[in-house]
Design a protein around this motif. Sequence first.
Motif, PDB file in Angstrom:
ATOM      1  N   SER A   1     -10.320 -23.148  20.348  1.00 41.64           N
ATOM      2  CA  SER A   1     -10.043 -23.744  19.043  1.00 41.64           C
ATOM      3  C   SER A   1      -8.944 -24.802  19.099  1.00 41.64           C
ATOM      4  O   SER A   1      -8.639 -25.431  18.091  1.00 41.64           O
ATOM      5  N   GLY A   2      -8.330 -24.972  20.297  1.00 41.71           N
ATOM      6  CA  GLY A   2      -7.295 -25.986  20.447  1.00 41.71           C
ATOM      7  C   GLY A   2      -5.870 -25.479  20.334  1.00 41.71           C
ATOM      8  O   GLY A   2      -4.923 -26.265  20.455  1.00 41.71           O
ATOM      9  N   ALA A   3      -5.681 -24.179  20.117  1.00 37.35           N
ATOM     10  CA  ALA A   3      -4.324 -23.627  20.066  1.00 37.35           C
ATOM     11  C   ALA A   3      -3.700 -23.659  21.457  1.00 37.35           C
ATOM     12  O   ALA A   3      -4.390 -23.471  22.462  1.00 37.35           O
ATOM     13  N   GLU A   4      -2.394 -23.879  21.518  1.00 36.31           N
ATOM     14  CA  GLU A   4      -1.687 -24.003  22.785  1.00 36.31           C
ATOM     15  C   GLU A   4      -0.505 -23.035  22.835  1.00 36.31           C
ATOM     16  O   GLU A   4       0.120 -22.759  21.812  1.00 36.31           O
ATOM     17  N   ALA A   5      -0.206 -22.535  24.041  1.00 35.22           N
ATOM     18  CA  ALA A   5       0.926 -21.616  24.200  1.00 35.22           C
ATOM     19  C   ALA A   5       1.429 -21.637  25.632  1.00 35.22           C
ATOM     20  O   ALA A   5       0.634 -21.679  26.578  1.00 35.22           O
ATOM     21  N   SER A   6       2.746 -21.613  25.767  1.00 38.41           N
ATOM     22  CA  SER A   6       3.414 -21.437  27.054  1.00 38.41           C
ATOM     23  C   SER A   6       4.650 -20.589  26.812  1.00 38.41           C
ATOM     24  O   SER A   6       5.446 -20.899  25.913  1.00 38.41           O
ATOM     25  N   PHE A   7       4.798 -19.501  27.557  1.00 40.48           N
ATOM     26  CA  PHE A   7       6.005 -18.680  27.461  1.00 40.48           C
ATOM     27  C   PHE A   7       6.070 -17.725  28.638  1.00 40.48           C
ATOM     28  O   PHE A   7       5.085 -17.529  29.354  1.00 40.48           O
ATOM     29  N   GLU A   8       7.260 -17.135  28.839  1.00 34.87           N
ATOM     30  CA  GLU A   8       7.468 -16.114  29.850  1.00 34.87           C
ATOM     31  C   GLU A   8       8.020 -14.864  29.180  1.00 34.87           C
ATOM     32  O   GLU A   8       8.668 -14.937  28.133  1.00 34.87           O
ATOM     33  N   ALA A   9       7.762 -13.708  29.786  1.00 32.35           N
ATOM     34  CA  ALA A   9       8.269 -12.441  29.241  1.00 32.35           C
ATOM     35  C   ALA A   9       8.827 -11.612  30.378  1.00 32.35           C
ATOM     36  O   ALA A   9       8.192 -11.480  31.436  1.00 32.35           O
ATOM     37  N   ARG A  10       9.998 -11.043  30.148  1.00 32.40           N
ATOM     38  CA  ARG A  10      10.658 -10.232  31.156  1.00 32.40           C
ATOM     39  C   ARG A  10      10.317  -8.757  30.987  1.00 32.40           C
ATOM     40  O   ARG A  10       9.854  -8.336  29.927  1.00 32.40           O
ATOM     41  N   ALA A  11      10.559  -7.989  32.029  1.00 30.70           N
ATOM     42  CA  ALA A  11      10.277  -6.555  31.991  1.00 30.70           C
ATOM     43  C   ALA A  11      10.967  -5.916  30.799  1.00 30.70           C
ATOM     44  O   ALA A  11      12.168  -6.125  30.579  1.00 30.70           O
TER      45      ALA A  11
END
Length: 502
Positions: free
Chosen positions: A273-283
């Motif tokens: 649908s064109g949605a974008e995401a970039s992220f990191e997650a820690r323990a």
Amino acid sequence: MTGQEPVVEAVDIGKRYGSTVALDRAAITVRPGETHALVGRNGAGKSTMVAMLTGLQAPDTGRITFGGRPAPPLGDRDAWRRQVACVYQKSTIIPALTVAENLFLNRHDRGPGGLIRWGALRRSARELLATWSVDVDVDQPASALTVEQRQFVEIARALSFGARFIILDEPTAQLDGAGITRLFARIAALRAQGVTFLFISHHLQEIYEICDVVTIFRDARHIRTTAVAGLDRADLVAAMTGEDVSLAGDPHRRPPAADAEVRVVVRDLVTASGAEASFEARAGEVIGLAGGGGSGKFEVAEALVGLARPVGGTVAVDGRTLRRGSVPDALAAGVGLVPQDRHRQGLVPLLSVAENVTMTVPERVTRRGLISPARRDAFARRFITDLAIKASGPHVSVSDLSGGNQQKVVMGRALAGDPKLLVLITPTAGVDVRSKQTLLGVVEQVRRRGTVVLVVSDELDDLRVCDRVLVLLRGRIVRDLPAGWRDNDLVAAMEGVDLGHV
């Protein structure tokens, strides 16, 4: 406009569905020539009021008038169509038919013998679209129309019945910026031709761009009606959320240490649908993914877990890059999921609690290569106890459980594989308060074991357990709010309102 009867007036409207109060003495008055906004959080009563105003349902109490006259009987659909029409977010256009056929569906011009006069039908369609300045080829199949064109065709069809009052339900949810601009220009042009609009949107910034008056619902009740020009954005959000601006979650809870291991990496993810995401997650980190209608939060979540195939980007869990659009690969990598629709995606109703809980971990309940009923039931009993599932035993069919207990079974299955990443999509939808506490309590338990939790919801109570909340608006992450946010600030971000702008 002084002295003119309201286009529509609803007074003291009450509506119940069983024990649920959908509207409680709610009211709205829309005057000729207005573009009138109706806003409120999910569950505020907007959709129920639209059902009352369009004659799809009758109120239990109260009255509705059009131009000062009582609303038509529910069964007289033609009379309702002459008063009001609703263009819904989900189009009612039939793709297999032409534009002309859609415009005059069941109203075909017929000649001798009852045969449809196709030439006359197409001429009428062209005249109708020209009257309302809709530039669409009437001979093309409706399946070829853009979202924007379908909306304009639906508006023209509504006007052809004689209605001059149009309800637009989330009309911008699937439009890009240029499409929204063209829609707003068309609304302004139609207003100049005597059409009145009721505009419903989760994007509150649009209210300030296009509307004259706003009515605010909260908890099934009318809260306030006022001119948009004199309404401060912070006051609008406060009216929608109530006076509670307390801090979310436990402000004393420490987030994961800055040097904690990064377990989940999402890079340049792009959904269909064109949605974008970039992220990191820690323990041990709990991240919220929030946004209103059309924000893209559900699409991002489903792309993460393999329910939908993204068109770009990568998702990695503990260094392992997941195969796009593959649920089995996500499960093998240690991803657990509570899906948005437990009935369609989360449960097999005719199977038992034990069979549902262990469905994704058969290797844990086998003996000599075969499923061991004893091991399976023992495995399931642990989750029945830990999640307080009200069932007489693991053999009970999940179809016999209440909604809250069914959701706990779905949670049990998500936890069965000791996930490294647990994705919860609207985890408490449709459950009672006690079940909600149990389900959200799981988050604290698993984070202590180092599991990354992604909570995807626009319910504030769901998001209070998060260390931070990523807010999506029209497919983009626009805010990263740390724990301690105020209700008003989060809602404003989700609705696209800048509280710093007055």
